[in-house]
Enzyme design. Sequence first.
Site, PDB file in Angstrom:
ATOM      1  N   HIS A 181     -12.311 -16.327 -16.365  1.00 38.58           N
ATOM      2  CA  HIS A 181     -12.228 -17.713 -15.929  1.00 38.58           C
ATOM      3  C   HIS A 181     -12.434 -17.819 -14.416  1.00 38.58           C
ATOM      4  CE1 HIS A 181     -10.165 -17.957 -19.831  1.00 38.58           C
ATOM      5  NE2 HIS A 181     -10.522 -19.224 -19.831  1.00 38.58           N
ATOM      6  N   ASP A 217     -18.828 -18.634 -24.493  1.00 36.49           N
ATOM      7  CA  ASP A 217     -17.533 -19.060 -24.013  1.00 36.49           C
ATOM      8  C   ASP A 217     -17.793 -20.254 -23.099  1.00 36.49           C
ATOM      9  OD1 ASP A 217     -14.823 -19.171 -23.478  1.00 36.49           O
ATOM     10  OD2 ASP A 217     -14.636 -17.061 -22.948  1.00 36.49           O
TER      11      ASP A 217
END
Length: 437
Positions: free
Chosen positions: A260, A333
Amino acid sequence: MFRFIRTTGLAALATVVAGCAGAGAGTAPPAKPAVGQAGGTAAGATPSVSATPRPSGVEAVLARMSVEDKVGQLFMPVLYGPAADTVSGENQARFGVGTPAKVVAKYRPGGVILFPWAGNVKDVRQLVALTNGLQEASPEIPLLLGADQENGVVSRLAPLVTDIPGASVIGSTGDPSLARKAAKVTGTELRALGINLDFAPVADVNINPRNPVIGPRAYGSDPKKTALMVAAAVQGFHDAGIASTAKHFPGHGDTNVDSHSGLPVIQHSLSQWSRLDAPPFAAAIGRNIDAIMSAHVVMPKLDPSGDPATLSKPILTGLLREKLGFDGVVSTDALDMAGVRKKYGDGQVAVRAILAGVDLLLMPPDYPKAYQAVLAAVKSGKISAERLDQSVRRLLKLKAARGLLDRAPVADPDRAERVLRSAEHRKVAQFITGRAR
């Protein structure tokens, strides 16, 4: 179960013998009706009476679609607000229109992913109304409505749904049947809410105890035991009648960097990957998993380019499709994560992902830029018409397999309130907790 058969070079990975089982408005696409017709009715749901079925089938729907329709199917954005007709400044800033329904009508995406932080999740009746409203906004081809409901530390629908223990707790029981029961409970509750795709189970093997992003989200650190749990969970989701997604390919278990916020590098050789990372994904494929999500991780010994797996043709096409034999939907993702945005702009990331073998572009941070970049790549021939049709066909097949191609299901709020957190489901959660070690 499965085994790997050695070959040579990049193809050293063995084939599977399955026996176990942002901002900016951008230029909008033309506001014309899409083509195609939507899917089946969930068990216990009230069938739609507004849509008139027409001859469907994947190839018939595909043949009726324009290029803009097809490109739209490749995207799954986040939309803002608790209802399909809620006006949000976020929607206006990001998509050029105010409501979720208008975004769907404008861009005709293949799906929408729901989050509490986007204002999508308030209570059961509100969420049912939202999912029904989103499907009404896509009358031609129903939407994949997705959620990141892994249970445990990643539970986007808490506290609406039953508090099922996370994967590490289930893994500690050593009993794959409990992974199946847990997935069936979660899938049944999602379906009652009008959600038809779960971004679960996690198929990563948590072999690095310092892993900051997987940890308890994985079933464990043993590839074979994790594979059994993943296969059982896939079956549980299918028992409930919803699609599931194994993540994060080619494996996010041996990293100490969170994708992330950074770009993890994993130095597994092909033989290490085959032994440590691949077995749960192979097991999921053996159980006919609907989708597999890519990881924003670099594996230089599998692809020396330095690109993350999400943008890697050697990994997504070479390993996942050609060697593991997966022909379902490959999802990225979230494309707003730092791990995939380090080398390329948001438009080129989307194009490169499709060229690598991706079918579904999840949460692009600048949706209009990504959409226009993919559309331009198709029109220029950089993404061939054949390559575009491959992805759209996979997405339509997934929708058909889950009853979403003839008519959109309509969720029933009364039924949802009966199903969610029912005594039966809470008993399953309690039983799993009692078996944990």
